[in-house]
Write a protein that holds these residues in place. Structure first.
Motif, mmCIF file in Angstrom:
data_model
loop_
_atom_site.group_PDB
_atom_site.id
_atom_site.type_symbol
_atom_site.label_atom_id
_atom_site.label_comp_id
_atom_site.label_asym_id
_atom_site.label_seq_id
_atom_site.Cartn_x
_atom_site.Cartn_y
_atom_site.Cartn_z
ATOM 1 N N THR A 121 0.856 -1.184 0.000
ATOM 2 C CA THR A 121 0.000 0.000 0.000
ATOM 3 C C THR A 121 0.891 1.233 0.000
ATOM 4 N N LYS A 122 0.715 2.070 -1.029
ATOM 5 C CA LYS A 122 1.581 3.231 -1.210
ATOM 6 C C LYS A 122 0.761 4.509 -1.252
ATOM 7 N N ARG A 123 1.453 5.637 -1.403
ATOM 8 C CA ARG A 123 0.800 6.935 -1.527
ATOM 9 C C ARG A 123 -0.228 6.930 -2.651
ATOM 10 N N ASP A 124 0.095 6.284 -3.750
ATOM 11 C CA ASP A 124 -0.809 6.229 -4.897
ATOM 12 C C ASP A 124 -2.165 5.644 -4.519
ATOM 13 N N ASP A 125 -2.160 4.647 -3.638
ATOM 14 C CA ASP A 125 -3.417 4.000 -3.267
ATOM 15 C C ASP A 125 -4.320 4.961 -2.500
ATOM 16 N N TYR A 126 -3.744 5.730 -1.598
ATOM 17 C CA TYR A 126 -4.545 6.727 -0.865
ATOM 18 C C TYR A 126 -5.091 7.781 -1.829
ATOM 19 N N LEU A 127 -4.229 8.236 -2.736
ATOM 20 C CA LEU A 127 -4.644 9.267 -3.687
ATOM 21 C C LEU A 127 -5.757 8.761 -4.595
ATOM 22 N N ALA A 128 -5.591 7.548 -5.118
ATOM 23 C CA ALA A 128 -6.585 7.002 -6.044
ATOM 24 C C ALA A 128 -7.943 6.843 -5.361
ATOM 25 N N HIS A 129 -7.946 6.257 -4.165
ATOM 26 C CA HIS A 129 -9.216 6.069 -3.462
ATOM 27 C C HIS A 129 -9.868 7.406 -3.122
ATOM 28 N N ALA A 130 -9.065 8.348 -2.660
ATOM 29 C CA ALA A 130 -9.625 9.652 -2.282
ATOM 30 C C ALA A 130 -10.211 10.371 -3.492
ATOM 31 N N LEU A 131 -9.480 10.410 -4.587
ATOM 32 C CA LEU A 131 -9.968 11.095 -5.782
ATOM 33 C C LEU A 131 -11.247 10.449 -6.314
ATOM 34 N N LEU A 132 -11.212 9.135 -6.475
ATOM 35 C CA LEU A 132 -12.358 8.444 -7.062
ATOM 36 C C LEU A 132 -13.595 8.574 -6.172
ATOM 37 N N PHE A 133 -13.402 8.396 -4.886
ATOM 38 C CA PHE A 133 -14.549 8.476 -3.970
ATOM 39 C C PHE A 133 -15.130 9.886 -3.961
ATOM 40 N N THR A 134 -14.262 10.891 -3.914
ATOM 41 C CA THR A 134 -14.745 12.280 -3.881
ATOM 42 C C THR A 134 -15.456 12.647 -5.181
ATOM 43 N N ILE A 135 -14.930 12.210 -6.305
ATOM 44 C CA ILE A 135 -15.574 12.486 -7.600
ATOM 45 C C ILE A 135 -16.965 11.874 -7.646
ATOM 46 N N ILE B 33 -3.275 10.409 -13.830
ATOM 47 C CA ILE B 33 -3.204 9.040 -14.357
ATOM 48 C C ILE B 33 -1.786 8.596 -14.707
ATOM 49 N N PRO B 34 -1.039 9.301 -15.556
ATOM 50 C CA PRO B 34 0.278 8.777 -15.951
ATOM 51 C C PRO B 34 1.336 8.842 -14.858
ATOM 52 N N TRP B 35 1.076 9.603 -13.795
ATOM 53 C CA TRP B 35 2.083 9.806 -12.752
ATOM 54 C C TRP B 35 1.873 8.906 -11.542
ATOM 55 N N THR B 36 0.811 8.136 -11.530
ATOM 56 C CA THR B 36 0.490 7.267 -10.396
ATOM 57 C C THR B 36 0.145 5.878 -10.916
ATOM 58 N N LYS B 37 -0.189 4.971 -10.011
ATOM 59 C CA LYS B 37 -0.562 3.614 -10.435
ATOM 60 C C LYS B 37 -1.872 3.621 -11.229
ATOM 61 N N LEU B 38 -2.570 4.777 -11.235
ATOM 62 C CA LEU B 38 -3.766 4.892 -12.077
ATOM 63 C C LEU B 38 -3.439 4.728 -13.553
ATOM 64 N N ARG B 39 -2.144 4.793 -13.877
ATOM 65 C CA ARG B 39 -1.761 4.633 -15.281
ATOM 66 C C ARG B 39 -2.186 3.287 -15.848
ATOM 67 N N HIS B 40 -2.447 2.331 -14.973
ATOM 68 C CA HIS B 40 -2.838 1.013 -15.489
ATOM 69 C C HIS B 40 -4.179 1.060 -16.228
ATOM 70 N N LEU B 41 -4.947 2.176 -16.068
ATOM 71 C CA LEU B 41 -6.159 2.337 -16.878
ATOM 72 C C LEU B 41 -5.840 2.301 -18.370
ATOM 73 N N PHE B 42 -4.628 2.738 -18.731
ATOM 74 C CA PHE B 42 -4.207 2.729 -20.129
ATOM 75 C C PHE B 42 -3.162 1.653 -20.407
ATOM 76 N N THR B 43 -2.257 1.448 -19.452
ATOM 77 C CA THR B 43 -1.177 0.493 -19.711
ATOM 78 C C THR B 43 -1.680 -0.944 -19.751
ATOM 79 N N ASP B 44 -2.733 -1.249 -18.998
ATOM 80 C CA ASP B 44 -3.227 -2.625 -18.994
ATOM 81 C C ASP B 44 -3.888 -3.014 -20.312
ATOM 82 N N PRO B 45 -4.804 -2.200 -20.866
ATOM 83 C CA PRO B 45 -5.318 -2.549 -22.192
ATOM 84 C C PRO B 45 -4.208 -2.649 -23.233
#
Length: 660
Positions: free
Chosen positions: A153-167, A234-246
């Motif tokens: 669990t890294k900084r990216d995980d906190y950021l991703a959850h916070a952003l997505l939940f708040t949005i 997205i490209p600066w965090t683990k959220l990049r997998h939205l594009f890198t995985d496909p």
């Protein structure tokens, strides 16, 4: 009145250009973020992963939209998949708004967000948002409260959850404010089609229209800028997998499972064999680090990690990316560590479970090649001795090559050198030729074939090891030397078909030897015997029923997808199979693959003992396999695991031979 809503209600239409300005800036920042990572990937060697493009596009779309590979792990997979589908529907809904507001309505006077379609649109999007929130909550509980062991669990995980939940939440609050002002009392039928927003409207029941307007406008822009921040991140965090995985699905390896690049050892310009630095790997190996979601599925299924060894496939992938980013010229093998590299059994469990098609095994083999070919290193002195035995005698035991066919004395088996007629060539392999226990398997197979009217031909003293263990340990030179000699003899005798009882020989001959010029059908004996039974050529006597558990060897199961023929044969013999928890594609390695059959296991629990323990939990008195490495490892595991007398290891061929 026809069902519809005003797009951009309460938002100053004169400021819509501001929204699009920031949207373009956010998309530009996202694109630049990915563009800036391209030099990182380009450090790696070229690799064509855009051949057969229609198939690749199909795999990409299917993999991304169905989330089939993500769903293979039930609880977190279901949470992730439903969150993805919910968020995807919300994104599509936003695109439809943009399409009508900025294209079809002003350019063609056509509005489609109305009437029955709009009713469905409104309901589907609200339900998608609700599902997304609940799924995100489940993922939050798993990661931050349950905390599965070794889940990073890294900084990216906190950021991703916070952003997505708040949005997601602000989206519903904005909707509720609009509904409180325009629908709850004025158009309750339409309001019911937005259950997420309707649920929150009581919060604003006491507010004045002016207060609702101001709050709505502020939150609308706040929601918008949060969405833009998400895009930029997205490209600066683990959220990049939205594009890198496909993209990873698009660039997946379409070669036969387990294919390894064959080194051109005659290239006089080559200064490096294997991977000493990150740049010695292919670009895809570096890119995999960005595609990795750190879900640790590969680690959970790794037999080395399970038995307290330091190898984590997930960590190896990340270490390659770290070296490429921070120290491109650094010593990759030392960073990953030799101990980790030698622990791998190449069982492929990591790759089969990976939800995004990351390729773990070949990275490790490339680093092993550097250790073996460039530095002359092996896991231990016992392996170094075995390598010397291969060079001199063509087998790891150091036994005389002239004794290789001695096991067949008294059987209806001929050597190809004799010129006598035969039906199928049997590539025996080292263990069935020299190991006392596995000689019995070779004899049983020969008897079975004789009973079916099939005469086996063998190379005898002319056969050498297929080369698989040395190759998996990085010694490509020794592999190619023995392989070329085997191929030359097989071709010289005009062999039409080959059968083998060793899964490692089978995979090597049917796949790897093709790159060296052998194009002859190769069968593993499990499918070969199953076909003989189906054709009525192999008659089996009924006998007493028996209980057993069956082990899917890695190189027949995960590598060759042969799961049912051995089980069907056992059932024909009267066997009742009690499956281990880890079976078929989820099977657990015996510990002998990847050349580990030659090496002492000095750290943690023995992998073979762990697998035998799993077999013991079924309470079946017999553990059946179809691989000489597995049989050897299990007999050892039964002894060290204290199961002597309560469990016996048997090869399928032995059971079939007993029922002729």
């Amino acid at each position: 009145m026809e069902a519809t809503r005003e797009i951009y209600w309460n938002v100053n239409h004169a400021l819509i250009w501001v929204m699009y300005l920031f949207a373009f800036l956010a998309l530009g920042g996202c694109a630049w973020g990915f563009w800036s990572r391209l030099p990182l990937y380009r450090q790696g060697k070229p690799l064509d992963r855009l051949d057969r493009l229609p198939l690749r596009l199909k795999l990409m779309v299917r993999g991304a939209l169905t989330q089939a590979k993500v769903l293979r792990v039930q609880v977190p997979g279901t949470l992730h998949a439903f969150f993805f589908w919910g968020f995807l529907l919300l994104f599509i809904g936003t695109l439809l708004i943009m399409l009508q507001a900025d294209f079809t309505a002003p350019l063609a006077g056509w509005t489609f967000l109305k009437g029955t379609f709009y009713k469905g649109y409104s309901l589907v999007l609200d339900l998608a948002g609700i599902i997304a929130i609940f799924m995100l909550g489940g993922l939050f509980v798993r990661r931050f409260l349950v905390r599965p062991p070794a889940l990073p669990t890294k900084r990216d995980d906190y950021l991703a959850h916070a952003l997505l939940f708040t949005i997601l939440v602000t989206g519903f609050v904005v909707e509720a404010l609009r509904m409180a002002a325009t629908e709850v009392h004025q158009n309750p039928e339409l309001a019911r089609l937005s259950p997420g927003g309707l649920l929150l409207t009581p919060l604003f029941a006491g507010m004045t229209p002016a207060a609702i307007s101001v709050t709505h406008k502020a939150l609308w822009w706040g929601h918008f800028f949060l969405a833009m921040a998400f895009i930029v991140a997205i490209p600066w965090t683990k959220l990049r997998h939205l594009f890198t995985d496909p993209a990873n699905y698009l660039c997946t390896d379409l070669r036969p499972k387990g294919a390894i690049a064959t080194i051109n050892l005659e290239d006089e310009t080559a200064e490096q064999f294997g991977a000493a630095r990150a740049a010695d790997l292919a670009w895809k190996d570096i890119y995999d680090a960005d595609a990795c979601t750190l879900c640790k599925r590969c680690q959970d299924r790794c037999p080395a990690w399970y038995t307290e060894k330091p190898l984590s496939p997930m960590r190896v992938v990340q270490q390659v990316g770290e070296m490429a980013l921070n120290e491109p010229q650094g010593d990759l093998c030392r960073y990953v560590t030799e101990e980790v590299l030698w622990d791998c059994t190449t069982c492929r469990a990591c790759q089969e479970i990976c939800p995004v098609d990351i390729e773990h095994v070949n990275k490790i083999i490339e680093m092993r090649r550097n250790l073996a070919l460039m530095e002359g290193k092996f896991p231990g002195d016992e392996v170094r001795t075995a390598m010397g035995n291969y060079e001199v005698n063509g087998n790891p035991f150091g036994l005389a090559w002239a004794e290789r066919g001695a096991w067949a004395e008294g059987l209806d088996v001929v050597t190809l050198e004799s010129g006598e007629p035969y039906d199928v060539m049997y590539f025996v392999g080292c263990y069935a030729s020299f190991d006392r226990r596995n000689k019995e398997v070779a004899k049983a197979f020969a008897k079975i074939c004789s009973a079916a009217g099939i005469r086996l031909g063998i190379l005898g003293k002319e056969e050498k090891c297929c080369g698989e263990p040395p190759r998996k340990l990085g010694n490509e030179y020794l592999y190619q030397t023995m392989a070329q000699e085997n191929i030359e003899r097989i071709k010289g005798y005009g062999v039409k078909e080959i059968v083998t009882t060793c899964p490692h020989c089978f995979n090597t001959l049917v796949r790897d030897y093709r790159e060296l010029g052998l194009d002859i059908p190769v069968r593993h004996y499990t499918t070969f015997l199953a076909e003989l039974v189906q054709q009525g050529r192999l008659k089996l006597q009924p006998g007493d029923s028996f209980d057993c558990t069956y082990h899917d060897s890695c190189y027949i199961g995960r590598y060759a997808d042969i799961f049912e023929p051995p089980r069907e044969m056992l059932q024909r013999l009267g066997g009742t199979i009690t499956e281990m928890d880890r079976n078929r594609m989820e099977s657990f390695c015996c510990g002998g693959g990847g050349g580990r059959i030659l090496a002492e296991e000095k750290v943690g629990t023995r992998i073979s003992a762990a697998r035998v323990q799993m077999a013991g939990e079924t309470r079946a008195p017999m553990l059946v396999s179809n691989c000489p490495f597995c049989l050897t490892m299990f007999e050892d595991g039964i002894k060290t695991g204290g199961l002597e007398g309560s469990m016996a290891a048997r090869d399928l061929a032995e059971l079939v031979a007993a029922r002729l």
